[in-house]
Motif scaffolding. Sequence first.
Motif, PDB file in Angstrom:
ATOM      1  N   ILE A 107      -2.668 -20.331  58.263  1.00  0.00           N
ATOM      2  CA  ILE A 107      -1.141 -19.384  58.571  1.00  0.00           C
ATOM      3  C   ILE A 107      -1.735 -18.620  59.571  1.00  0.00           C
ATOM      4  O   ILE A 107      -1.482 -18.020  60.577  1.00  0.00           O
ATOM      5  CB  ILE A 107      -0.522 -19.126  57.239  1.00  0.00           C
ATOM      6  N   SER A 108      -2.943 -17.703  58.357  1.00  0.00           N
ATOM      7  CA  SER A 108      -3.841 -16.403  59.148  1.00  0.00           C
ATOM      8  C   SER A 108      -4.279 -16.858  60.244  1.00  0.00           C
ATOM      9  O   SER A 108      -4.161 -16.062  61.394  1.00  0.00           O
ATOM     10  CB  SER A 108      -4.437 -15.852  58.356  1.00  0.00           C
ATOM     11  N   GLU A 109      -4.670 -18.257  60.774  1.00  0.00           N
ATOM     12  CA  GLU A 109      -5.682 -18.534  62.340  1.00  0.00           C
ATOM     13  C   GLU A 109      -4.244 -18.204  63.393  1.00  0.00           C
ATOM     14  O   GLU A 109      -4.003 -17.860  64.538  1.00  0.00           O
ATOM     15  CB  GLU A 109      -6.194 -19.428  62.096  1.00  0.00           C
ATOM     16  N   VAL A 110      -2.808 -19.074  62.948  1.00  0.00           N
ATOM     17  CA  VAL A 110      -1.749 -19.302  63.520  1.00  0.00           C
ATOM     18  C   VAL A 110      -1.044 -18.226  63.694  1.00  0.00           C
ATOM     19  O   VAL A 110       0.013 -17.935  64.853  1.00  0.00           O
ATOM     20  CB  VAL A 110      -1.303 -20.654  63.164  1.00  0.00           C
ATOM     21  N   PHE A 111      -0.680 -17.010  62.372  1.00  0.00           N
ATOM     22  CA  PHE A 111       0.644 -16.404  62.777  1.00  0.00           C
ATOM     23  C   PHE A 111      -0.729 -15.111  62.079  1.00  0.00           C
ATOM     24  O   PHE A 111      -0.096 -14.978  60.691  1.00  0.00           O
ATOM     25  CB  PHE A 111       1.570 -17.088  61.981  1.00  0.00           C
ATOM     26  N   PRO A 112      -1.418 -15.090  63.121  1.00  0.00           N
ATOM     27  CA  PRO A 112      -2.322 -13.907  62.028  1.00  0.00           C
ATOM     28  C   PRO A 112      -1.249 -12.437  61.888  1.00  0.00           C
ATOM     29  O   PRO A 112      -0.348 -12.357  62.548  1.00  0.00           O
ATOM     30  CB  PRO A 112      -2.915 -12.814  63.398  1.00  0.00           C
ATOM     31  N   GLY A 113      -1.580 -11.777  60.420  1.00  0.00           N
ATOM     32  CA  GLY A 113      -0.155 -10.554  59.850  1.00  0.00           C
ATOM     33  C   GLY A 113       0.758 -11.555  59.337  1.00  0.00           C
ATOM     34  O   GLY A 113       1.730 -10.577  58.034  1.00  0.00           O
ATOM     35  N   ILE A 114       0.798 -12.551  59.212  1.00  0.00           N
ATOM     36  CA  ILE A 114       1.655 -12.883  58.229  1.00  0.00           C
ATOM     37  C   ILE A 114       1.414 -13.949  56.957  1.00  0.00           C
ATOM     38  O   ILE A 114       0.339 -14.653  56.996  1.00  0.00           O
ATOM     39  CB  ILE A 114       2.191 -14.554  59.028  1.00  0.00           C
ATOM     40  N   PRO A 115       1.532 -13.873  56.087  1.00  0.00           N
ATOM     41  CA  PRO A 115       1.061 -14.017  54.779  1.00  0.00           C
ATOM     42  C   PRO A 115       1.205 -15.484  53.983  1.00  0.00           C
ATOM     43  O   PRO A 115       2.325 -15.985  54.502  1.00  0.00           O
ATOM     44  CB  PRO A 115       1.940 -13.030  53.301  1.00  0.00           C
ATOM     45  N   ASP A 116       0.211 -15.411  52.779  1.00  0.00           N
ATOM     46  CA  ASP A 116       0.221 -16.955  52.727  1.00  0.00           C
ATOM     47  C   ASP A 116       1.575 -17.251  51.446  1.00  0.00           C
ATOM     48  O   ASP A 116       2.291 -16.318  51.081  1.00  0.00           O
ATOM     49  CB  ASP A 116      -0.553 -17.480  51.764  1.00  0.00           C
ATOM     50  N   HIS A 117       1.903 -18.001  50.666  1.00  0.00           N
ATOM     51  CA  HIS A 117       2.682 -18.416  50.132  1.00  0.00           C
ATOM     52  C   HIS A 117       4.537 -17.594  50.718  1.00  0.00           C
ATOM     53  O   HIS A 117       4.734 -17.469  49.784  1.00  0.00           O
ATOM     54  CB  HIS A 117       2.595 -17.877  48.490  1.00  0.00           C
ATOM     55  N   LEU A 118       5.243 -18.369  51.308  1.00  0.00           N
ATOM     56  CA  LEU A 118       6.025 -17.981  52.308  1.00  0.00           C
ATOM     57  C   LEU A 118       7.194 -18.257  51.523  1.00  0.00           C
ATOM     58  O   LEU A 118       6.810 -19.610  50.656  1.00  0.00           O
ATOM     59  CB  LEU A 118       6.160 -18.470  53.591  1.00  0.00           C
ATOM     60  N   ASP A 119       8.716 -17.581  51.441  1.00  0.00           N
ATOM     61  CA  ASP A 119       9.725 -17.877  50.670  1.00  0.00           C
ATOM     62  C   ASP A 119      10.896 -18.803  52.197  1.00  0.00           C
ATOM     63  O   ASP A 119      11.548 -19.463  51.552  1.00  0.00           O
ATOM     64  CB  ASP A 119      10.600 -17.048  50.746  1.00  0.00           C
ATOM     65  N   ALA A 120      10.425 -18.341  53.303  1.00  0.00           N
ATOM     66  CA  ALA A 120      11.663 -18.735  54.560  1.00  0.00           C
ATOM     67  C   ALA A 120      11.417 -17.843  55.624  1.00  0.00           C
ATOM     68  O   ALA A 120      10.333 -17.434  55.331  1.00  0.00           O
ATOM     69  CB  ALA A 120      12.931 -18.029  54.154  1.00  0.00           C
ATOM     70  N   ALA A 121      11.607 -19.116  55.985  1.00  0.00           N
ATOM     71  CA  ALA A 121      10.947 -18.497  58.114  1.00  0.00           C
ATOM     72  C   ALA A 121      12.083 -19.417  59.116  1.00  0.00           C
ATOM     73  O   ALA A 121      12.545 -19.952  58.717  1.00  0.00           O
ATOM     74  CB  ALA A 121       9.723 -19.004  58.585  1.00  0.00           C
ATOM     75  N   VAL A 122      11.990 -18.149  59.928  1.00  0.00           N
ATOM     76  CA  VAL A 122      13.239 -18.652  61.161  1.00  0.00           C
ATOM     77  C   VAL A 122      12.729 -18.625  62.516  1.00  0.00           C
ATOM     78  O   VAL A 122      12.496 -16.797  62.042  1.00  0.00           O
ATOM     79  CB  VAL A 122      14.649 -17.773  60.484  1.00  0.00           C
ATOM     80  N   GLU A 123      13.456 -19.206  63.715  1.00  0.00           N
ATOM     81  CA  GLU A 123      12.734 -19.060  64.749  1.00  0.00           C
ATOM     82  C   GLU A 123      14.036 -17.296  65.194  1.00  0.00           C
ATOM     83  O   GLU A 123      15.392 -17.860  64.896  1.00  0.00           O
ATOM     84  CB  GLU A 123      13.323 -19.622  65.558  1.00  0.00           C
ATOM     85  N   CYS A 124      14.150 -17.188  65.807  1.00  0.00           N
ATOM     86  CA  CYS A 124      15.068 -15.397  66.587  1.00  0.00           C
ATOM     87  C   CYS A 124      14.625 -14.945  68.264  1.00  0.00           C
ATOM     88  O   CYS A 124      14.013 -14.584  68.190  1.00  0.00           O
ATOM     89  CB  CYS A 124      14.781 -14.566  65.633  1.00  0.00           C
ATOM     90  N   PRO A 125      15.449 -15.974  68.736  1.00  0.00           N
ATOM     91  CA  PRO A 125      14.986 -15.729  70.398  1.00  0.00           C
ATOM     92  C   PRO A 125      16.041 -14.481  70.925  1.00  0.00           C
ATOM     93  O   PRO A 125      16.404 -14.252  70.933  1.00  0.00           O
ATOM     94  CB  PRO A 125      16.096 -17.335  70.840  1.00  0.00           C
ATOM     95  N   LYS A 126      15.490 -14.150  72.136  1.00  0.00           N
ATOM     96  CA  LYS A 126      16.327 -12.919  73.348  1.00  0.00           C
ATOM     97  C   LYS A 126      17.352 -13.637  73.030  1.00  0.00           C
ATOM     98  O   LYS A 126      17.923 -14.352  73.414  1.00  0.00           O
ATOM     99  CB  LYS A 126      14.906 -12.194  73.784  1.00  0.00           C
ATOM    100  N   PRO A 127      18.114 -12.541  73.034  1.00  0.00           N
ATOM    101  CA  PRO A 127      18.328 -11.036  73.049  1.00  0.00           C
ATOM    102  C   PRO A 127      18.922 -10.839  71.372  1.00  0.00           C
ATOM    103  O   PRO A 127      19.517  -9.861  70.859  1.00  0.00           O
ATOM    104  CB  PRO A 127      19.455 -10.908  73.900  1.00  0.00           C
ATOM    105  N   GLU A 128      19.106 -12.123  70.338  1.00  0.00           N
ATOM    106  CA  GLU A 128      19.856 -12.103  69.618  1.00  0.00           C
ATOM    107  C   GLU A 128      18.145 -11.201  68.785  1.00  0.00           C
ATOM    108  O   GLU A 128      18.951 -10.773  67.687  1.00  0.00           O
ATOM    109  CB  GLU A 128      19.499 -13.083  68.811  1.00  0.00           C
TER     110      GLU A 128
END
Length: 453
Positions: A150-171
């Motif tokens: 995960i750190s390679e593709v999304f640097p700064g994002i931790p392991d063992h996540l609970d959830a994720a969702v995309e959020c485009p502009k302007p939302e």
Amino acid sequence: MVAAAAVRVPFVSPGLSSLFWTRGLLTMKLLAHILCLSLALAWAQSQEAHASAVLDRCQGLEMDAVAVNEEGIPYFFKGDHLFKGFHGKAELSNGSFAELDDHHHLGHVDAAFRMHYEDNPDHDHMFFFLDNKVFSFYQHKLEDGYPKDISEVFPGIPDHLDAAVECPKPECDEDSVIFFKKDDIYHYNVRTKAVDEKEFKSMPNCTSAFRFMEHYYCFHGHMFSKFDPKTGEVHGRYPKEARDYFMRCSKFSDDSDHVERERCSRVHLDAITSDNAGNMYAFRGHHFIRKDEGNDTLKADTIENAFKELHSEVDAVFSYEGHLYMIKDDHLYLYKVGEPHTHLDGYPKPVKEELGIEGPIEAAFVCEDHHIAHIIKEGKIYDVELKASPRVAANERPISLLKKVDAAMCDATGIKVITGNHLYHFESTMVFVTAKSLPEQKRVSLELFGCDH
């Protein structure tokens, strides 16, 4: 010095030695074959037992992850199973995403989302997060080089996540992905890879999250809350029961508001029509909602109560000369409109006998003062002259704009065609069939029932 005792070695003829060796080899092969068969049988039995461990989403499951595919169909993940859409049985996740098991024994997906930014090379890729790894799929195929940390593709994002969702502009301020881990919220800028940590005080910890119809939903257990992706603020009466809005269940909790549930449900309609007086009937699963002409009050009821011969779930409904023609599978039920509706003797009858076409069908409608039933089936539309005897499905034409039609109705304003949660308005049947592009897309819940959430 004691002489060594002579050891008497029995004589074995060369032919007999060869026979013993051959028998031994055959015995080893037989044992190996039996072992392989036993392992295969054990694996088959485990798979059968695994598949038979039926998950029922209507029992209040806590989903591990939710993501919408490229066709807008929500995928709900639970353990190593997957629910597609708002109803239907669970299936093994590796049936759709085989490589998940190839690289990682699939216990459960921690989080998932679809990257939906057209100027991004990962547009329409689905990302799955398992422990410290991320998988990227395009059209159900694992991308080369994945899984990655995960750190390679999304640097700064931790392991063992609970959830994720995309959020485009302007939302969101920028095209982003929102990651959730317990109380920690991370806004990940897709373009710059910058991470902005936020605190969503008014929202419970999300066990899964997804974006649907331009709204954002945080699931916690079998409840959900709609939230502002920028601030995490939750407005309105939340949490609500997920089974009331995101699943087709025959029974609901005693606390459910039936009208609120039906008008705001995300589950697609099965059928819709309006009678001669302009009263609208919209059917979904075991329930239907009625809206009377000139009155904005909505009423919800069960199909079992109002149309007891049908019990539940219809495929198509149209109104003609004071009667409701209700189609389920390959049979047609006929009711006289009234209080209560009267089921006519002799029905149900085969759809083929009544309309000249084999059932089941997807949708049907009749326009005011016309005697033609327009039947939609398998991407085509047919005309049935209702005054004719026998009735024949004729004038076959392809429907090119939509892959699937869930429901359709005709009233004084034109044709309303419904697919999923979207509604399209056409001036006439001819315009619907010959149009080269889709008209403005509208939300069913808002356009028909006034639900804005």
